[in-house]
Structure formats: structure tokens, C-alpha cells
Design an enzyme around this catalytic site. Structure first.
Site, PDB file in Angstrom:
ATOM      1  N   THR A 182       0.851  -1.203   0.000  1.00 55.37           N
ATOM      2  CA  THR A 182       0.000   0.000   0.000  1.00 55.37           C
ATOM      3  C   THR A 182       0.882   1.247   0.000  1.00 55.37           C
ATOM      4  O   THR A 182       0.687   2.163  -0.816  1.00 55.37           O
ATOM      5  CB  THR A 182      -0.936  -0.004   1.229  1.00 55.37           C
ATOM      6  OG1 THR A 182      -1.758  -1.174   1.153  1.00 55.37           O
ATOM      7  CG2 THR A 182      -1.807   1.226   1.274  1.00 55.37           C
ATOM      8  N   THR A 239      13.080   5.087  11.294  1.00 50.26           N
ATOM      9  CA  THR A 239      14.011   4.030  11.695  1.00 50.26           C
ATOM     10  C   THR A 239      13.575   2.709  11.074  1.00 50.26           C
ATOM     11  O   THR A 239      12.385   2.370  11.099  1.00 50.26           O
ATOM     12  CB  THR A 239      14.043   3.917  13.235  1.00 50.26           C
ATOM     13  OG1 THR A 239      14.383   5.198  13.747  1.00 50.26           O
ATOM     14  CG2 THR A 239      15.062   2.893  13.700  1.00 50.26           C
ATOM     15  N   SER A 266       5.206  -6.984  -1.510  1.00 55.12           N
ATOM     16  CA  SER A 266       4.823  -7.042  -0.098  1.00 55.12           C
ATOM     17  C   SER A 266       5.262  -8.363   0.518  1.00 55.12           C
ATOM     18  O   SER A 266       5.139  -9.412  -0.111  1.00 55.12           O
ATOM     19  CB  SER A 266       3.304  -6.901  -0.006  1.00 55.12           C
ATOM     20  OG  SER A 266       2.895  -6.990   1.333  1.00 55.12           O
ATOM     21  N   GLY A 267       5.719  -8.302   1.770  1.00 55.13           N
ATOM     22  CA  GLY A 267       6.222  -9.500   2.438  1.00 55.13           C
ATOM     23  C   GLY A 267       5.180 -10.578   2.684  1.00 55.13           C
ATOM     24  O   GLY A 267       5.440 -11.769   2.510  1.00 55.13           O
ATOM     25  N   ASN A 307      -5.315  -9.541  -7.895  1.00 53.01           N
ATOM     26  CA  ASN A 307      -5.459 -10.263  -6.632  1.00 53.01           C
ATOM     27  C   ASN A 307      -6.741 -11.079  -6.563  1.00 53.01           C
ATOM     28  O   ASN A 307      -6.800 -12.090  -5.885  1.00 53.01           O
ATOM     29  CB  ASN A 307      -5.381  -9.291  -5.448  1.00 53.01           C
ATOM     30  CG  ASN A 307      -6.220  -8.055  -5.647  1.00 53.01           C
ATOM     31  OD1 ASN A 307      -6.016  -7.297  -6.601  1.00 53.01           O
ATOM     32  ND2 ASN A 307      -7.178  -7.834  -4.782  1.00 53.01           N
ATOM     33  N   CYS A 312      -9.958  -6.877   1.381  1.00 49.41           N
ATOM     34  CA  CYS A 312     -10.077  -5.467   1.740  1.00 49.41           C
ATOM     35  C   CYS A 312     -11.485  -4.951   1.500  1.00 49.41           C
ATOM     36  O   CYS A 312     -11.890  -3.964   2.085  1.00 49.41           O
ATOM     37  CB  CYS A 312      -9.102  -4.633   0.920  1.00 49.41           C
ATOM     38  SG  CYS A 312      -7.499  -5.385   0.822  1.00 49.41           S
ATOM     39  N   GLN A 319       1.050  -9.527  -6.111  1.00 46.91           N
ATOM     40  CA  GLN A 319       0.553 -10.908  -6.200  1.00 46.91           C
ATOM     41  C   GLN A 319       1.439 -11.810  -7.051  1.00 46.91           C
ATOM     42  O   GLN A 319       1.253 -13.028  -7.035  1.00 46.91           O
ATOM     43  CB  GLN A 319      -0.880 -10.918  -6.763  1.00 46.91           C
ATOM     44  CG  GLN A 319      -1.908 -10.363  -5.797  1.00 46.91           C
ATOM     45  CD  GLN A 319      -2.131 -11.246  -4.564  1.00 46.91           C
ATOM     46  OE1 GLN A 319      -1.717 -12.408  -4.526  1.00 46.91           O
ATOM     47  NE2 GLN A 319      -2.773 -10.698  -3.554  1.00 46.91           N
TER      48      GLN A 319
HETATM   49  N1  PMP Z   1      -1.747  -4.703  -4.145  1.00 48.50           N
HETATM   50  C1  PMP Z   1      -2.274  -5.917  -4.314  1.00 48.50           C
HETATM   51  C2  PMP Z   1      -2.465  -6.434  -5.703  1.00 48.50           C
HETATM   52  C3  PMP Z   1      -2.621  -6.696  -3.207  1.00 48.50           C
HETATM   53  O1  PMP Z   1      -3.150  -7.901  -3.385  1.00 48.50           O
HETATM   54  C4  PMP Z   1      -2.416  -6.168  -1.913  1.00 48.50           C
HETATM   55  C5  PMP Z   1      -2.790  -6.965  -0.673  1.00 48.50           C
HETATM   56  N2  PMP Z   1      -4.163  -7.298  -0.582  1.00 48.50           N
HETATM   57  C6  PMP Z   1      -1.878  -4.885  -1.797  1.00 48.50           C
HETATM   58  C7  PMP Z   1      -1.540  -4.193  -2.930  1.00 48.50           C
HETATM   59  C8  PMP Z   1      -1.649  -4.247  -0.444  1.00 48.50           C
HETATM   60  O2  PMP Z   1      -0.539  -4.830   0.163  1.00 48.50           O
HETATM   61  P1  PMP Z   1      -0.178  -4.562   1.703  1.00 48.50           P
HETATM   62  O3  PMP Z   1      -1.149  -5.393   2.469  1.00 48.50           O
HETATM   63  O4  PMP Z   1       1.227  -5.035   1.839  1.00 48.50           O
HETATM   64  O5  PMP Z   1      -0.296  -3.111   1.943  1.00 48.50           O
END
Ligand code: PMP
Length: 408
Positions: A74, A242, A204-205, A152, A329, A182
Site C-alpha cells: 500500500t 528508523t 509485499s512480504g 489479486n 479489503c 501478487q
Molecule cells: N496490491 C495488491 C495487488 C494486493 O493484493 C495487496 C494486498 N491485498 C496490496 C496491494 C496491499 O498490500 P499490503 O497489504 O502489503 O499493503
């Protein structure tokens, strides 16, 4: 939580034991600030450096100038779009798609409120982009293109490498961003090879068996981008704060593991395909959202006509099966998914989507259990559905149309 069948890996993945183990010392005795000047802090800075190298290696980037840690995809998406706009305020147009994750979509909406022109490219029934429409959208004052690599909800892949090449051939000043949250860890992504025309990439981790709340933005060397978070010299002065050392170390460990397991994509796809085939054989009036498009190996998004995705999820949950009815989400809201709406999924299936997303930890036995349970759930819910009798008497899905059944 023993005994659950976890098929919601596009929402988040289990933290790999190796990742948790790598993080543990940095939540304990190795607590030092990596910027401090004594030896123990130097060792922590070394761990951050190693993690950066691991992320860079996974995506073909240069560790020392191109990988910037963030709090997740995000933030990476916000930074890419808003940072580009601040760096090049004379360019006033943005291009995106109608199926982006809210972490791009909402930023684009904000940009539109602030006066930028945003072109949202449509998709077809299979979720594919029209390359000709993309070419037409490129203008002399286009600032940035932001197009996700893998969706996603449906797993549909966009030809980002090709679109980036076209954008750069049209105007080398256009910046290309892709939200690859993804796909990184599920498919090879090579910023030195196929993706060499991409300037900015988010990942994203927690989508690759790493921790939540950590991600990265790849910024190709020389890309004009202002910081989003001001306030510190960290990340080469481009992202203040940090460093979140334990999570950075976790992301590094997850990236190394993902690289080692990339070869398992075909096995994951085989399990997904087995589920897909069985469902299509056993259940009438079910379609695969994104059928006909190239897709991620792990994702199966099913349109189950005449029933509600939320009810299916509750029944699956009662059997210990975790799935999703679209993006986590947006769940909790009654609005149908913007992705499925953009794909013109028919009225009778718009609320009936279920997403199964597998990981390398998903077993054949788990898939077998879902094949056993899922058709019975769908059948039972349809017996309660007021639309089912109409639909069952209609020979084809597309006879229903996007606005609902035509009265006889
Ligand atoms: N982009 C996509 C395509 C995602 O699937 C997601 C997670 N649902 C995000 C962004 C957001 O990632 P994060 O949860 O690491 O902020």
C-alpha cells in the site's frame, strides 16, 4: 488452529518457520538502531543489507540503489504514484486500469480530485486489457502508467513487460509502475530482463510467506521520484523512519525462500487445475472468472450463479475451509467486486464469486476435501435461491445478460 484448510493465500500467507526464526534475534538481543556507530549496530545494519540483497536478487534489481523498504505494498503504491507526480508536476495525465487493487485505485481517485486526468482502461469479459486502447491513451503529457502484474481477485496477468516497452518507445519520459504484489514470489519477475522497461515495482512480504507490514518499492536508478515519507536519512534519504529491522530481515528470508521454491509453480497450478476441473464437471452454472486469460498458477475465482459468495464462505468456514469472496479489503461491504463488475460478470453471478488461492503448502488431500465439500454446499444453497429455478431452465449463462434475467 490445526485442521483448517487455508485457501486464501492471496489475502495473506502463513509466515514460513524459517522466516520467523530469522526474525527472532532482531526482536530480542539484536535490537540496535542500524544507524548507530557501535559494532553491534553495525551487525544489524549488515543484516538489513543482506535482506536488501535477497529482495533484489528475487526480482533482478540492484540491491544498493534500487530497493527501498516500505511498510507494505500500500505504501509502495502510494509512493510510486504520488512521488512521481511531485517530481514531474508538469505532466498531468495518469493511466491505470479498472481492476487495480484499492491501494492504486484510491490513490488514482485522489490524484483525479487534485486535478490530474486519470484514464482507467477497461478489461474484457476474461479480464484482459486491450493493448490498442493502452496505446491510444498514451499522450505527450502522460506522467505515469500504473498497471498491476497479477490481479489479486482473479489472478489474471497483464502483459506488463510489453506495455512498458510500448510506453517507453512512445515516450521515454513516461514512468511505468507495476503493482506486482501478487506475482512476486509466485512467478519469475526479472527487472534486468523481461521487465527492464519498468521503472517502479511494488511488492509485499506477507504474500510470500513473510511478515505483514513490510514491503519494498523498486525504483530504477535515475527515476525521478520525490519521497512520500520525509523526516530521516534512512533508505538513502528517500524514506524516513528508523528501519523496521525484524520485518526487513523477515522479508529478506522470505525472498530467499521464494526464490528457492519458484520452481514449484507448476505443481501448484496442477492442484489448482484439478480443483477447477472437478468443480466445472460437478456443478452446473459455474464459470471461472478470468477463464481464457493468462493467470497466476495459484488462483481460482469461481462465479457461482444464483447464490451469494458470503453464504458459500460461511458454509466453507463451517467445514474448516478458508476462502474469500473477492478481495479481503472489500469484504464486509455488500457492493459487488469492482473487478468482476469491470469484467461484466453477469448479474446472477456478480455476488456469487468465491476465490480459492493456493500456496506451495497446499496438499492434494486438502484439494480432495474441497472437491468433496464444495459441490454439496453450492447445491444446498441453490435449493434456497429464488433465482435458481429461472437460471436452471436457461440453457446458457450469457443468455442471462448483465442486467438480470429477462422475464419470460
Ligand atoms: N496490491 C495488491 C495487488 C494486493 O493484493 C495487496 C494486498 N491485498 C496490496 C496491494 C496491499 O498490500 P499490503 O497489504 O502489503 O499493503
Amino acid at each position: 488452529m490445526g485442521g483448517i484448510i487455508y485457501l486464501d493465500n492471496n489475502a495473506t500467507t502463513a509466515v514460513a518457520p524459517e522466516v520467523a526464526e530469522a526474525m527472532a534475534p532482531y526482536l530480542g538481543e539484536r535490537y540496535f538502531n542500524p544507524s548507530s556507530m557501535y559494532a553491534p549496530a553495525g551487525a544489524v545494519a549488515g543484516a538489513v543489507k543482506e535482506a536488501r540483497a535477497a529482495v533484489a536478487a528475487l526480482i533482478g534489481a540492484d540491491a544498493e540503489g534500487e530497493i527501498f523498504f516500505t511498510s507494505g505494498a500500500t505504501e509502495s503504491n502510494n509512493w510510486a504514484i504520488q512521488g512521481a507526480a511531485r517530481a514531474r508536476p508538469e505532466r498531468r495525465r495518469l493511466i491505470t486500469t479498472s481492476v487495480e487493487h484499492p491501494a492504486v485505485r484510491e490513490v488514482m481517485r485522489e490524484m483525479a480530485r487534485l486535478g490530474w486526468t486519470v484514464d482507467e482502461l477497461p478489461v474484457d469479459r476474461a479480464g484482459r486489457l486491450d493493448v490498442a486502447a493502452f496505446v491510444r491513451a498514451l499522450r505527450p503529457d502522460t506522467l505515469l502508467v500504473s498497471i498491476m502484474h497479477a490481479n489479486n481477485e482473479t489472478g489474471v496477468l497483464f502483459p506488463v513487460a510489453e506495455l512498458a516497452r510500448i510506453a517507453k518507445e512512445t515516450d521515454p519520459g513516461i514512468l511505468v509502475h507495476t503493482d506486482a504484489t501478487q506475482s512476486v514470489g509466485k512467478l519469475p519477475v526479472d527487472l534486468a530482463g523481461e521487465f527492464r522497461h519498468v521503472d517502479l515495482l511494488s511488492c509485499s512480504g506477507h504474500k510470500l510467506h513473510g511478515p505483514k507490514g513490510i514491503g519494498a518499492l523498486f525504483i530504477r536508478r535515475g527515476t525521478p521520484l520525490r519521497p512520500l515519507l520525509l523526516g530521516g536519512h534512512q533508505e538513502r534519504g528517500r524514506r524516513g523512519g528508523t528501519e523496521n529491522v525484524p520485518h526487513i530481515v523477515g522479508l529478506g528470508a522470505a525472498a530467499r525462500l521464494a526464490a528457492a521454491h519458484l520452481g514449484e509453480a507448476a505443481q501448484i497450478a496442477a492442484r489448482r487445475d484439478r480443483l477447477e476441473k472437478a468443480v466445472l464437471e460437478r456443478i452446473p452454472w459455474v464459470e471461472v472468472n478470468g477463464a481464457g486469460a493468462e493467470r497466476l498458477p495459484n488462483t481460482l475465482n469461481l462465479a457461482c450463479h444464483c447464490i451469494e459468495g458470503e453464504s458459500i464462505l460461511a458454509q466453507l468456514d463451517a467445514q474448516g475451509i478458508c476462502a474469500s469472496s473477492g478481495s479481503a479489503c472489500t469484504s464486509g461491504s455488500l457492493d459487488p467486486s469492482h473487478v468482476l463488475k469491470a469484467m461484466h460478470v453477469p448479474f446472477t453471478a456478480l455476488h456469487g464469486s468465491v476465490r480459492f488461492s493456493l500456496s506451495r503448502l497446499t496438499t492434494d488431500a486438502e484439494i480432495g476435501r474441497v472437491i468433496d465439500v464444495f459441490p454439496r454446499i453450492v447445491e444446498a444453497l441453490r435449493r434456497l435461491s429464488p433465482y435458481w429455478d429461472v437460471a436452471a431452465a436457461t440453457p446458457r449463462f450469457d443468455a442471462i445478460g448483465a442486467d438480470g434475467p429477462t422475464p419470460a
